[in-house]
Write a protein that holds these residues in place. Structure first.
Motif, mmCIF file in Angstrom:
data_model
loop_
_atom_site.group_PDB
_atom_site.id
_atom_site.type_symbol
_atom_site.label_atom_id
_atom_site.label_comp_id
_atom_site.label_asym_id
_atom_site.label_seq_id
_atom_site.Cartn_x
_atom_site.Cartn_y
_atom_site.Cartn_z
ATOM 1 N N PHE A 1 48.237 49.154 60.224
ATOM 2 C CA PHE A 1 47.769 49.986 61.323
ATOM 3 C C PHE A 1 47.741 51.454 60.909
ATOM 4 O O PHE A 1 48.577 51.911 60.122
ATOM 5 C CB PHE A 1 48.671 49.812 62.550
ATOM 6 C CG PHE A 1 48.587 48.441 63.165
ATOM 7 C CD1 PHE A 1 47.669 48.177 64.175
ATOM 8 C CD2 PHE A 1 49.402 47.417 62.721
ATOM 9 C CE1 PHE A 1 47.585 46.917 64.740
ATOM 10 C CE2 PHE A 1 49.330 46.157 63.274
ATOM 11 C CZ PHE A 1 48.417 45.907 64.284
ATOM 12 N N ARG A 2 46.773 52.157 61.442
ATOM 13 C CA ARG A 2 46.666 53.593 61.237
ATOM 14 C C ARG A 2 46.505 54.270 62.595
ATOM 15 O O ARG A 2 46.037 53.658 63.567
ATOM 16 C CB ARG A 2 45.462 53.922 60.347
ATOM 17 C CG ARG A 2 45.642 53.536 58.887
ATOM 18 C CD ARG A 2 46.703 54.397 58.219
ATOM 19 N NE ARG A 2 46.786 54.149 56.777
ATOM 20 C CZ ARG A 2 47.606 53.281 56.212
ATOM 21 N NH1 ARG A 2 48.407 52.535 56.973
ATOM 22 N NH2 ARG A 2 47.642 53.136 54.898
ATOM 23 N N PRO A 3 46.847 55.552 62.702
ATOM 24 C CA PRO A 3 46.712 56.262 63.981
ATOM 25 C C PRO A 3 45.255 56.337 64.441
ATOM 26 O O PRO A 3 44.318 56.209 63.647
ATOM 27 C CB PRO A 3 47.274 57.659 63.674
ATOM 28 C CG PRO A 3 48.146 57.464 62.485
ATOM 29 C CD PRO A 3 47.498 56.382 61.673
ATOM 30 N N VAL A 4 45.098 56.569 65.732
ATOM 31 C CA VAL A 4 43.767 56.716 66.319
ATOM 32 C C VAL A 4 43.218 58.095 65.992
ATOM 33 O O VAL A 4 43.915 59.112 66.134
ATOM 34 C CB VAL A 4 43.826 56.526 67.848
ATOM 35 C CG1 VAL A 4 42.455 56.807 68.477
ATOM 36 C CG2 VAL A 4 44.282 55.114 68.184
ATOM 37 N N ASN A 5 41.983 58.140 65.554
ATOM 38 C CA ASN A 5 41.303 59.397 65.275
ATOM 39 C C ASN A 5 40.738 59.943 66.581
ATOM 40 O O ASN A 5 39.822 59.370 67.162
ATOM 41 C CB ASN A 5 40.182 59.163 64.260
ATOM 42 C CG ASN A 5 39.459 60.437 63.893
ATOM 43 O OD1 ASN A 5 39.731 61.500 64.424
ATOM 44 N ND2 ASN A 5 38.515 60.327 62.984
ATOM 45 N N LYS A 6 41.275 61.070 67.037
ATOM 46 C CA LYS A 6 40.812 61.678 68.286
ATOM 47 C C LYS A 6 39.995 62.948 68.041
ATOM 48 O O LYS A 6 39.532 63.565 68.999
ATOM 49 C CB LYS A 6 42.011 62.018 69.178
ATOM 50 C CG LYS A 6 42.804 60.801 69.611
ATOM 51 C CD LYS A 6 43.970 61.196 70.502
ATOM 52 C CE LYS A 6 44.769 59.982 70.932
ATOM 53 N NZ LYS A 6 45.916 60.359 71.809
ATOM 54 N N SER A 7 39.816 63.301 66.795
ATOM 55 C CA SER A 7 39.100 64.554 66.518
ATOM 56 C C SER A 7 38.116 64.378 65.380
ATOM 57 O O SER A 7 37.985 65.234 64.519
ATOM 58 C CB SER A 7 40.087 65.660 66.166
ATOM 59 O OG SER A 7 40.848 65.295 65.025
ATOM 60 N N HIS A 8 37.444 63.225 65.346
ATOM 61 C CA HIS A 8 36.483 62.946 64.271
ATOM 62 C C HIS A 8 35.390 64.010 64.270
ATOM 63 O O HIS A 8 34.977 64.508 65.318
ATOM 64 C CB HIS A 8 35.880 61.556 64.472
ATOM 65 C CG HIS A 8 35.015 61.092 63.336
ATOM 66 N ND1 HIS A 8 35.339 61.287 62.026
ATOM 67 C CD2 HIS A 8 33.843 60.433 63.323
ATOM 68 C CE1 HIS A 8 34.408 60.766 61.254
ATOM 69 N NE2 HIS A 8 33.484 60.245 62.022
ATOM 70 N N SER A 9 34.904 64.324 63.077
ATOM 71 C CA SER A 9 33.936 65.411 62.934
ATOM 72 C C SER A 9 32.645 65.166 63.694
ATOM 73 O O SER A 9 31.910 66.110 63.989
ATOM 74 C CB SER A 9 33.622 65.627 61.449
ATOM 75 O OG SER A 9 33.172 64.437 60.849
ATOM 76 N N VAL A 10 32.338 63.906 64.041
ATOM 77 C CA VAL A 10 31.106 63.657 64.784
ATOM 78 C C VAL A 10 31.134 64.355 66.142
ATOM 79 O O VAL A 10 30.115 64.818 66.640
ATOM 80 C CB VAL A 10 30.877 62.140 64.950
ATOM 81 C CG1 VAL A 10 31.907 61.524 65.890
ATOM 82 C CG2 VAL A 10 29.488 61.870 65.506
ATOM 83 N N LYS A 11 32.304 64.470 66.734
ATOM 84 C CA LYS A 11 32.399 65.160 68.025
ATOM 85 C C LYS A 11 32.051 66.632 67.866
ATOM 86 O O LYS A 11 31.411 67.228 68.726
ATOM 87 C CB LYS A 11 33.805 64.994 68.598
ATOM 88 C CG LYS A 11 34.170 63.548 68.931
ATOM 89 C CD LYS A 11 35.586 63.457 69.482
ATOM 90 C CE LYS A 11 35.951 62.025 69.804
ATOM 91 N NZ LYS A 11 37.338 61.914 70.320
ATOM 92 N N ARG A 12 32.465 67.195 66.739
ATOM 93 C CA ARG A 12 32.187 68.603 66.514
ATOM 94 C C ARG A 12 30.694 68.852 66.301
ATOM 95 O O ARG A 12 30.188 69.936 66.586
ATOM 96 C CB ARG A 12 33.000 69.103 65.317
ATOM 97 C CG ARG A 12 34.510 69.047 65.555
ATOM 98 C CD ARG A 12 35.253 69.821 64.487
ATOM 99 N NE ARG A 12 35.187 69.189 63.188
ATOM 100 C CZ ARG A 12 36.046 68.268 62.780
ATOM 101 N NH1 ARG A 12 37.007 67.845 63.583
ATOM 102 N NH2 ARG A 12 35.943 67.754 61.572
ATOM 103 N N LEU A 13 29.995 67.816 65.802
ATOM 104 C CA LEU A 13 28.556 67.979 65.614
ATOM 105 C C LEU A 13 27.841 68.277 66.929
ATOM 106 O O LEU A 13 26.925 69.065 67.001
ATOM 107 C CB LEU A 13 27.970 66.697 65.005
ATOM 108 C CG LEU A 13 28.311 66.430 63.530
ATOM 109 C CD1 LEU A 13 27.786 65.058 63.140
ATOM 110 C CD2 LEU A 13 27.727 67.495 62.635
ATOM 111 N N PHE A 14 28.286 67.613 68.004
ATOM 112 C CA PHE A 14 27.635 67.797 69.299
ATOM 113 C C PHE A 14 28.075 69.105 69.970
ATOM 114 O O PHE A 14 27.432 69.558 70.911
ATOM 115 C CB PHE A 14 27.950 66.600 70.204
ATOM 116 C CG PHE A 14 27.210 65.366 69.820
ATOM 117 C CD1 PHE A 14 25.856 65.235 70.037
ATOM 118 C CD2 PHE A 14 27.884 64.326 69.200
ATOM 119 C CE1 PHE A 14 25.170 64.092 69.663
ATOM 120 C CE2 PHE A 14 27.220 63.173 68.830
ATOM 121 C CZ PHE A 14 25.857 63.043 69.049
ATOM 122 N N LEU A 15 29.162 69.681 69.480
ATOM 123 C CA LEU A 15 29.615 70.934 70.053
ATOM 124 C C LEU A 15 28.926 72.140 69.448
ATOM 125 O O LEU A 15 28.928 73.220 70.007
ATOM 126 C CB LEU A 15 31.135 71.067 69.855
ATOM 127 C CG LEU A 15 31.984 70.040 70.606
ATOM 128 C CD1 LEU A 15 33.470 70.236 70.260
ATOM 129 C CD2 LEU A 15 31.775 70.143 72.117
#
Length: 263
Positions: free
Chosen positions: A244-258
């Motif tokens: 298991f790995r932690p959940v990614n809550k700040s993936h760079s794809v979100k920043r693309l839309f910002l």
């Protein structure tokens, strides 16, 4: 010890172009075994009514992508843990590999093209994008839905996709980047295509009247991966253990839309 299936020339092509074709990795009998197992998974979906026909897409709806088939069929689990897949992924990633998931594709007659996209948009692996191990279970060409790749696009990082639209846009798609062109791939049963998680790729429509284009894709990340999107955080190592790995809550794809549109 895994059998080495990539030549130095193939590795160089992968590094430079973001993908490589590896012929004859699996035998025709092995490809047929995987097809039979996928058919069993599909039949269970029909019987349980988790696969339902749509009047809008009457044939395509009967043959949707089969997600994470390694978790529902023992033969597919064994195949996904094959050392040829894990060993190649580890060589491409430069470290031990972890299996993110598996998907079986039928690509039925009349199926539309899969628009150009980048896998890490949906996987959300940080800090590196991982790789894919795509197994051709039938002969594949531009006529029946073969893969298309954009060489060198893996060097561009995650690109801003077009806004989600109709079913035909696969939820997200990207245009061919400036100064890049598409290439078509032709494969035989048992051939493998490996590609980077940032490589822009898609597949052609199946323009045949009766032929299917079966394939199975496995997605891998390196063991140093820090986080992934929540649906991908349960991984398998080469021994078949859950990791298991932690959940990614700040993936760079979100920043693309910002980012403000610069046009």
């Amino acid at each position: 010890m895994s059998k080495e299936i990539m030549t130095g020339e193939m590795m160089e092509h992968y590094r430079e172009k973001g993908f490589a074709v590896i012929p004859g990795v699996f035998s025709p009998d092995e490809a047929e075994e995987v097809k039979r197992a996928l058919k069993e998974v599909w039949t269970r979906g029909i019987r349980s009514r988790t696969i339902l026909q749509s009047l809008v897409f009457p044939l395509e709806s009967l043959f949707p992508p089969l997600r994470n088939v390694h978790g529902s069929h023992e033969a597919l689990r064994r195949f996904s843990l094959d050392s040829r897949a894990f060993g190649t992924a580890a060589r491409l990633l430069g470290e031990n590999a972890l299996l993110v998931g598996t998907t079986g594709f039928y690509k039925c007659p009349g199926a539309k093209q899969l628009p150009l996209h980048q896998d890490n948009y949906d996987i959300g692996a940080e800090p590196a994008a991982g790789c894919a191990f795509w197994v051709s279970l039938d002969g594949a060409s531009p006529e029946n839905g073969g893969l298309r790749m954009v060489p060198g696009s893996h060097r561009l990082g995650l690109l801003k996709p077009r806004a989600p639209g109709s079913r035909s846009t696969y939820g997200q798609s990207v245009p061919v980047p400036d100064r890049h062109t598409e290439v078509d791939l032709t494969t035989k049963p048992g051939d493998v295509v490996v590609f980077n998680g940032y490589t822009v790729h898609g597949s052609h429509a199946n323009r045949t009247r009766y032929g299917f284009r079966n394939s199975l894709v496995m997605h891998f990340v390196g063991e140093s991966v820090r986080s992934l999107f929540v649906q991908n955080r349960e991984l398998l190592n080469s021994a078949g253990d859950n990791i298991f790995r932690p959940v990614n809550k700040s993936h760079s794809v979100k920043r693309l839309f910002l980012k403000k549109d610069s046009n």
